[in-house]
Design an enzyme around this catalytic site. Structure first.
Site, PDB file in Angstrom:
ATOM      1  N   ARG A 157       0.844  -1.187   0.000  1.00  0.00           N
ATOM      2  CA  ARG A 157       0.000   0.000   0.000  1.00  0.00           C
ATOM      3  C   ARG A 157       0.883   1.242   0.000  1.00  0.00           C
ATOM      4  O   ARG A 157       2.017   1.214   0.483  1.00  0.00           O
ATOM      5  CB  ARG A 157      -0.912   0.008   1.227  1.00  0.00           C
ATOM      6  CG  ARG A 157      -1.823  -1.206   1.356  1.00  0.00           C
ATOM      7  CD  ARG A 157      -2.595  -1.169   2.666  1.00  0.00           C
ATOM      8  NE  ARG A 157      -3.496  -2.298   2.802  1.00  0.00           N
ATOM      9  CZ  ARG A 157      -3.179  -3.437   3.415  1.00  0.00           C
ATOM     10  NH1 ARG A 157      -1.962  -3.592   3.940  1.00  0.00           N
ATOM     11  NH2 ARG A 157      -4.058  -4.422   3.520  1.00  0.00           N
ATOM     12  N   LYS A 181      -1.861  -2.711   8.096  1.00  0.00           N
ATOM     13  CA  LYS A 181      -3.008  -2.314   8.906  1.00  0.00           C
ATOM     14  C   LYS A 181      -2.957  -3.030  10.256  1.00  0.00           C
ATOM     15  O   LYS A 181      -2.624  -4.203  10.332  1.00  0.00           O
ATOM     16  CB  LYS A 181      -4.310  -2.655   8.183  1.00  0.00           C
ATOM     17  CG  LYS A 181      -4.553  -1.815   6.929  1.00  0.00           C
ATOM     18  CD  LYS A 181      -5.894  -2.125   6.308  1.00  0.00           C
ATOM     19  CE  LYS A 181      -6.168  -1.225   5.104  1.00  0.00           C
ATOM     20  NZ  LYS A 181      -7.476  -1.518   4.475  1.00  0.00           N
ATOM     21  N   HIS A 251      -2.624   2.174  -5.864  1.00  0.00           N
ATOM     22  CA  HIS A 251      -3.436   0.992  -5.587  1.00  0.00           C
ATOM     23  C   HIS A 251      -3.671   0.174  -6.852  1.00  0.00           C
ATOM     24  O   HIS A 251      -3.839  -1.042  -6.787  1.00  0.00           O
ATOM     25  CB  HIS A 251      -4.765   1.385  -4.942  1.00  0.00           C
ATOM     26  CG  HIS A 251      -5.180   0.464  -3.844  1.00  0.00           C
ATOM     27  ND1 HIS A 251      -4.482   0.343  -2.656  1.00  0.00           N
ATOM     28  CD2 HIS A 251      -6.214  -0.418  -3.755  1.00  0.00           C
ATOM     29  CE1 HIS A 251      -5.068  -0.558  -1.887  1.00  0.00           C
ATOM     30  NE2 HIS A 251      -6.120  -1.027  -2.530  1.00  0.00           N
ATOM     31  N   ARG A 254      -0.857  -2.077  -7.036  1.00  0.00           N
ATOM     32  CA  ARG A 254      -1.070  -3.175  -6.082  1.00  0.00           C
ATOM     33  C   ARG A 254      -1.996  -4.228  -6.688  1.00  0.00           C
ATOM     34  O   ARG A 254      -1.730  -5.432  -6.624  1.00  0.00           O
ATOM     35  CB  ARG A 254      -1.668  -2.610  -4.791  1.00  0.00           C
ATOM     36  CG  ARG A 254      -2.025  -3.632  -3.705  1.00  0.00           C
ATOM     37  CD  ARG A 254      -2.445  -2.867  -2.461  1.00  0.00           C
ATOM     38  NE  ARG A 254      -3.110  -3.685  -1.475  1.00  0.00           N
ATOM     39  CZ  ARG A 254      -2.484  -4.411  -0.543  1.00  0.00           C
ATOM     40  NH1 ARG A 254      -1.167  -4.441  -0.515  1.00  0.00           N
ATOM     41  NH2 ARG A 254      -3.174  -5.093   0.354  1.00  0.00           N
ATOM     42  N   HIS A 277      -3.547  -9.142   3.532  1.00  0.00           N
ATOM     43  CA  HIS A 277      -4.991  -9.216   3.725  1.00  0.00           C
ATOM     44  C   HIS A 277      -5.312 -10.081   4.938  1.00  0.00           C
ATOM     45  O   HIS A 277      -4.773 -11.176   5.079  1.00  0.00           O
ATOM     46  CB  HIS A 277      -5.678  -9.829   2.500  1.00  0.00           C
ATOM     47  CG  HIS A 277      -5.765  -8.898   1.340  1.00  0.00           C
ATOM     48  ND1 HIS A 277      -5.922  -9.335   0.039  1.00  0.00           N
ATOM     49  CD2 HIS A 277      -5.733  -7.540   1.269  1.00  0.00           C
ATOM     50  CE1 HIS A 277      -5.979  -8.297  -0.763  1.00  0.00           C
ATOM     51  NE2 HIS A 277      -5.866  -7.198  -0.045  1.00  0.00           N
ATOM     52  N   TYR A 286      -9.040 -10.972  -7.008  1.00  0.00           N
ATOM     53  CA  TYR A 286      -8.068 -11.027  -8.090  1.00  0.00           C
ATOM     54  C   TYR A 286      -8.213 -12.292  -8.927  1.00  0.00           C
ATOM     55  O   TYR A 286      -7.783 -12.318 -10.082  1.00  0.00           O
ATOM     56  CB  TYR A 286      -6.654 -10.905  -7.524  1.00  0.00           C
ATOM     57  CG  TYR A 286      -6.457  -9.600  -6.793  1.00  0.00           C
ATOM     58  CD1 TYR A 286      -6.497  -8.388  -7.470  1.00  0.00           C
ATOM     59  CD2 TYR A 286      -6.280  -9.576  -5.413  1.00  0.00           C
ATOM     60  CE1 TYR A 286      -6.358  -7.190  -6.799  1.00  0.00           C
ATOM     61  CE2 TYR A 286      -6.124  -8.373  -4.738  1.00  0.00           C
ATOM     62  CZ  TYR A 286      -6.171  -7.193  -5.435  1.00  0.00           C
ATOM     63  OH  TYR A 286      -6.043  -6.002  -4.775  1.00  0.00           O
TER      64      TYR A 286
END
Length: 305
Positions: A157, A181, A251, A254, A277, A286
Site C-alpha cells: 500500500r 493495517k 493501488h 497493487r 490481507h 483477483y
C-alpha cells in the site's frame, strides 16, 4: 453540520462514549487514522439519529434504532459500500459498548450488513506496468523509479511504502519489512529490477536529497523529509501519463501485482500473505480479474468463441 458540531450536540453520555470508543480504536485495536475517522463519524451520525429518536445513552440503543438509521442513510442516497461500512462501524461500537458495560446487550449483533457491490479493480498488463519505469540520472527521477519498481514488485500500500525505513530493507534476502493495517508486520520479497532501482536510489539519489533531519526514512521528498503519500500518487499518475497509459494510482499497481502473481501461478494464500490481507475473501477478487482476462483472450483468439 460538521461531525464535530454534531458530536458536541450529543447527550453527555453519548459524547463521552464516542470519545472513549475513538481511543479504543486507535490504541487497543490499532486501527489506522483513516478508519478511526470513518468509524467515529459513522457512530456520531448513529447516535445523533438515536438522540432524535429519544435515546439519551448508548444503553438505549436497540436494533430498531440501528435499522432506522441505516434506512435513513439509504433514503439519502448512500452507496452500498458506504452502508456496509456504516453497519460495520455500528456493530463494532455496540460490541465495544457491551463489553465496556455501557449497554446491557449487543444490539448490533443482530444487524445485517448490506452486501457491497465490488467492481473489478483496474489492472495494467505486465508490459504496461513495465512501461511505467523510466531511467534517468536526476535524483528525483531515480527516486521515482525506485518507488514505482517497489510498488509493483511488492504490491504494498502507498502508506506502507511511505512508512519504510532504510532498516526495513534486507538486501541480502531481497525482502522488505512492512507494517500494515493494525501494525501487523510482514516480510515481502522483491525482484532484481527493484533491487537495482533501490541500490541506485540509496547510492546516488538519496544522498543528494538527504538532510540532517531526514532520519532513517527510505524515501525522501524534495526537502529531505519522509516522502508523502500525495507525492507518490503524483509520481504514479505522471509516469502513467508519460507512458501513454490511463490514469493509474498506487493501488492500481497493487491490484496489478496481485493479478500478475495469480496469472503466473502463485498460490492464493501466498498472495494473501504478500498483500497483508486479513481475510482471504479480500484476495479472491483477483481470481475474478484473472478469469475475466482469460475470458477476454478466449473471445478474441479462439475460432469457436
Amino acid at each position: 453540520m460538521s461531525t464535530r458540531d454534531v458530536h458536541e450536540s450529543l447527550p453527555p453520555a453519548m459524547r463521552s462514549a464516542v470519545d472513549d470508543f475513538a481511543v479504543h480504536l486507535a490504541r487497543v485495536d490499532n486501527r489506522s487514522a483513516h478508519t478511526v475517522r470513518a468509524y467515529v463519524g459513522d457512530v456520531v451520525s448513529l447516535l445523533d439519529h438515536a438522540a432524535a429518536a429519544g435515546c439519551a445513552a448508548p444503553a438505549d440503543l436497540d436494533i430498531t434504532v440501528l435499522r432506522g438509521w441505516l434506512a435513513q442513510r439509504m433514503t439519502d442516497g448512500a452507496a452500498r459500500t458506504s452502508q456496509a461500512r456504516r453497519a460495520a462501524a455500528a456493530r463494532t461500537f455496540t460490541a465495544w459498548a457491551h463489553r465496556s458495560g455501557l449497554c446491557p446487550a449487543d444490539a448490533g449483533a443482530q444487524l445485517a450488513s448490506p452486501r457491497a457491490h465490488r467492481d473489478l479493480p483496474s489492472v495494467l498488463r505486465a508490459d504496461q506496468a513495465a512501461d511505467l519505469v523510466v531511467t534517468t540520472a536526476d535524483p528525483h527521477a531515480v527516486r521515482d523509479r525506485a518507488v514505482l519498481e517497489l510498488l509493483y514488485a511488492t504490491g504494498v500500500r502507498v502508506s506502507e511504502l511511505c512508512g519504510l525505513d532504510k532498516a526495513d530493507i534486507d538486501g541480502g534476502r531481497r525482502v522488505i519489512r512492512v507494517f500494515g493495517k493494525g501494525a501487523k508486520e510482514r516480510m515481502v520479497p522483491y525482484g532484481i529490477p527493484a533491487e537495482k532501482a533501490l541500490d541506485d536510489w540509496l547510492r546516488h539519489g538519496r544522498p543528494e536529497l538527504a538532510r540532517p533531519t531526514s532520519g532513517d526514512a527510505l524515501f525522501l521528498g524534495a526537502r529531505g523529509g519522509r516522502l508523502q503519500q500525495t507525492v507518490v500518487r503524483r509520481i504514479v499518475a505522471a509516469a502513467a501519463q508519460a507512458a501513454g497509459l490511463p490514469h493509474t494510482s498506487p493501488h492500481d499497481l497493487r491490484h496489478s501485482a496481485a493479478t500478475h502473481l495469480l496469472d503466473g501461478g502463485a498460490d492464493l494464500r501466498a498472495v494473501q500473505d504478500l498483500l497483508g490481507h486479513s481475510s482471504l475473501s479480500s484476495t479472491q477478487i483477483y481470481t475474478h480479474v484473472s478469469t475475466e482476462r482469460l475470458r477476454a483472450a478466449f473471445k478474441q483468439a479462439h475460432p469457436r468463441a
